[in-house]
Design a protein around this motif. Structure first.
Motif, PDB file in Angstrom:
ATOM      1  N   SER A 144       0.829  -1.180   0.000  1.00  0.00           N
ATOM      2  CA  SER A 144       0.000   0.000   0.000  1.00  0.00           C
ATOM      3  C   SER A 144       0.873   1.241   0.000  1.00  0.00           C
ATOM      4  CB  SER A 144      -0.895  -0.022   1.241  1.00  0.00           C
ATOM      5  OG  SER A 144      -2.083   0.633   0.967  1.00  0.00           O
ATOM      6  N   GLY A 203     -10.222   2.815   0.970  1.00  0.00           N
ATOM      7  CA  GLY A 203      -8.993   2.106   1.292  1.00  0.00           C
ATOM      8  C   GLY A 203      -9.264   0.645   1.583  1.00  0.00           C
ATOM      9  N   ARG A 241      -6.035   5.607   5.323  1.00  0.00           N
ATOM     10  CA  ARG A 241      -6.647   4.998   4.143  1.00  0.00           C
ATOM     11  C   ARG A 241      -5.793   3.843   3.632  1.00  0.00           C
ATOM     12  NH1 ARG A 241      -7.022   8.861  -0.767  1.00  0.00           N
ATOM     13  NH2 ARG A 241      -4.914   8.097  -1.025  1.00  0.00           N
ATOM     14  N   ALA A 242      -4.471   4.074   3.623  1.00  0.00           N
ATOM     15  CA  ALA A 242      -3.584   3.001   3.172  1.00  0.00           C
ATOM     16  C   ALA A 242      -3.631   1.814   4.131  1.00  0.00           C
ATOM     17  CB  ALA A 242      -2.164   3.525   3.050  1.00  0.00           C
ATOM     18  N   ILE A 302      -4.664   3.157  -4.709  1.00  0.00           N
ATOM     19  CA  ILE A 302      -5.335   2.334  -3.703  1.00  0.00           C
ATOM     20  C   ILE A 302      -6.112   1.200  -4.344  1.00  0.00           C
ATOM     21  CG2 ILE A 302      -5.503   4.138  -1.947  1.00  0.00           C
ATOM     22  CD1 ILE A 302      -8.498   4.310  -2.785  1.00  0.00           C
TER      23      ILE A 302
END
Lengths: 244, 359
Positions: free
Chosen positions: A79, A100, A147-148, B215
């Motif tokens: 990620s 994510g 989010r990652a 993502i």
């Protein structure tokens, strides 16, 4: 865990990487240092698959991932927190986090992962329903990292997380990164602020104009390279001299 | 949780839908009971436009790509559903050169309208993939060119469309109840889509294409799905429209109509369903008033010349004013929620304080 061997990458006619090799073991935190244009971001882009390398191999958990699409690298567990707090400004914090999680989505896991993010970043709970673009710079960086993390990465790569943040916020972000490492996340950290980065990493690679200049522990690096020199984040950023 | 609590929680979570659907249905019922035929007609037309604009919102609002082709899918749906639903005798009368195989076809109206949507979706699906790979200016120009191609085919293929001449003789299937049900279903679908994982990924790619890729969003794929889904709904709406208007020509699916649809979407705010809804309502009302004013001016003999184009002119000025005043439309990119005036997206006082400008 991640092994990059003899990587060449180019933007059209300009070759940005000339045979870069690096390795990260599970649980390690490794820094990739260098000035602007040294090839740090290019290396990250090649690993995620946004940029197709010209030559060389990238293996992750024993599997070749060079020339894979970015979607499949994320699914594999790599990620990236992109440079410049690339969050989705018109989406809410909640939606950013949900996005994510979609890479490796499991409904049952989502709630618990979210709670974990709230513990790491209490501010995100307060701002849960606000548009991401309305957060402050540091909050946006936290959101980008959260989010990652929502995709439960095996390897987290951070591209210049302290860029454009105030010193106080930079401290907070670095504390957070070393906290994530202590929880067992494997991290590849790209930074211009070398002095700060060297305080928290196990090993460091130094890139200069597309090839590897040095690799070793922070102590070795400090001994061999003139850390006080501007080049590694002193007070004068105009010079780019390396004293090896 | 007891049942009333459950219901109130659901209403709260879906307050956008409640705020849009309740007035829509209430006004519909009121007009059905008390409205004059003219008002009924206007409201029916509003419901049909709502379907078309929401289909446009599904793709354009969520992807940020200016969808020039939208009205082409409406047109394909209109022609396809008409050809499928009309009686063979009417068809051979209206379109003398039509292929005999097409003349023989006849289905009930509702399946014909749905199949019309499928035809539009198939065409969009066949040409959409390469289009979705393009970005920005190139993509917009290519979509515009596609609209021209579809228009030329419609005006020239007189074995199917009667060429540039009027295509007439459709049954008048769409009245207020049908249009209202259609609009409700499309609002539900557009809302579901916007909140679904597909819609969310598409909105992410609109905000930042490369961050979305990083993502794990497959940008071309989510755009393509939205494009085809939007074409399906546009095609169905086109069929509903065709069976309301009962006669039309290829002119109805070209640039003038595209601008009208874009005005409806952009004035309210393309990023949200509430915005699309509000814009459609405003434009419909404004257009009807302006039309009355225009014909009133001409009939009264106030001017020695004929007033023409007032509607278009005022609409254009309205659009410019709204875009200067609120670039994201009157409602903006966020849905309206209950309570109405709670501005939870207000920029916080502390925002931006810890950002240091790079030297």
């Amino acid at each position: 865990m991640l092994k990059v061997q003899d990587l060449y990458a180019s933007y059209g006619a300009i070759t940005a990487l000339h045979g870069v090799s690096l390795e990260i073991a599970e649980g390690e935190i490794v820094a990739l240092l260098g000035v602007n244009g040294a090839g740090k971001s290019t290396t990250l882009k090649s690993i995620t698959g946004v940029l197709r390398p010209v030559k060389g191999s990238i293996t992750f958990l024993g599997e070749e991932i060079a020339n894979r699409s970015p979607e499949s690298t994320v699914k594999k567990g790599i990620s990236l927190v992109p440079e410049g707090r690339d969050i989705f400004g018109s989406l809410t914090v909640e939606e950013n986090l949900r996005l994510g999680a979609y890479a490796n989505y499991e409904r049952a896991r989502y709630k618990t992962d979210l709670e974990e993010m709230f513990q790491l970043f209490p501010i995100l709970k307060e701002r849960f329903h606000q548009a991401g673009g309305l957060l402050s710079g540091g909050e946006q960086q936290m959101l980008a990292i959260a989010r990652a993390l929502m995709s439960r990465p095996k390897l987290l790569m951070l591209d210049e997380p302290s860029l454009g943040l105030s010193p106080a916020m930079t401290d907070q972000i670095f504390d957070l990164i070393s906290g994530l490492h202590q929880r067992g996340t494997t991290i590849l950290l790209v930074e211009q602020n070398a002095e700060r980065a060297l305080e928290i990493v196990d090993r460091a690679y130094l890139l200069a104009t597309g090839s590897l200049e040095f690799s070793g522990t922070p102590d070795e690096l400090k001994r061999k390279v003139d850390i006080a020199s501007v080049y590694l984040g002193g007070d004068d950023n105009d010079h780019c001299e390396v004293h090896l | 949780m007891r049942l009333p609590e459950k219901i109130s929680a659901l209403l709260k979570r879906r307050s956008t839908l409640v705020l849009l659907l309740v007035p829509l249905i209430a006004v519909g019922f009121a007009l059905q009971a008390f409205g004059t035929p003219l008002i009924l007609n206007i409201y029916t037309y509003f419901c049909v436009n709502l379907m078309i604009v929401l289909a446009l919102q599904m793709f354009m609002g969520n992807s940020g790509i200016l969808a020039w082709t939208h009205v082409a899918w409406v047109g394909i749906g209109a022609y396809a559903s008409g050809i499928l639903s009309m009686a063979p005798m009417v068809k051979s009368l209206g379109v003398p050169n039509m292929y005999p195989q097409l003349v023989e076809l006849q289905l009930p109206v509702l399946p014909a309208i749905l199949l019309g949507g499928v035809v539009a979706a198939i065409v969009a699906g066949a040409i959409g993939w390469p289009l979705m790979r393009l970005s920005n200016a190139v993509g917009v120009i290519t979509l515009f060119a596609t609209l021209i191609v579809v228009h030329v085919v419609m005006t020239q293929w007189d074995n199917v469309t009667n060429g540039p001449r009027t295509f007439f003789g459709l049954q008048e299937f769409t009245r207020l109840p049908q249009a209202l049900v259609g609009a409700i279903l499309v609002i539900l679908l557009a809302h579901w889509y916007r909140e679904s994982s597909l819609g969310l990924r598409l909105r992410a790619s609109r905000d930042d294409r490369f961050a979305a890729m990083a993502i794990g969003v497959s940008v071309v794929q989510v755009r393509y799905v939205a494009f085809v889904l939007s074409a399906l709904i546009a095609g169905i709406s086109g069929g509903v429209w065709a069976h309301f208007i009962t006669s039309f020509s290829p002119k109805a699916f070209y640039i003038t109509e595209t601008f009208l649809l874009l005005t409806m979407l952009v004035i309210g705010g393309q990023g949200s369903i509430s915005g699309a809804f509000t814009g459609t309502a405003i434009v419909t009302v404004a257009r009807e008033i302006l039309r009355q004013v225009e014909s009133g001016m001409n009939n009264s003999g106030m001017f020695s010349f004929e007033v023409y184009g007032l509607t278009e002119l005022v609409m254009a000025v309205l659009m410019v004013i709204v875009l200067i005043w609120r670039p994201n439309g009157i409602i903006g990119g966020q849905e309206i929620t209950w309570p109405l005036l709670k501005r939870k997206n207000r920029p916080d006082d502390g925002a931006g304080t810890d950002v240091v400008e790079p030297a």
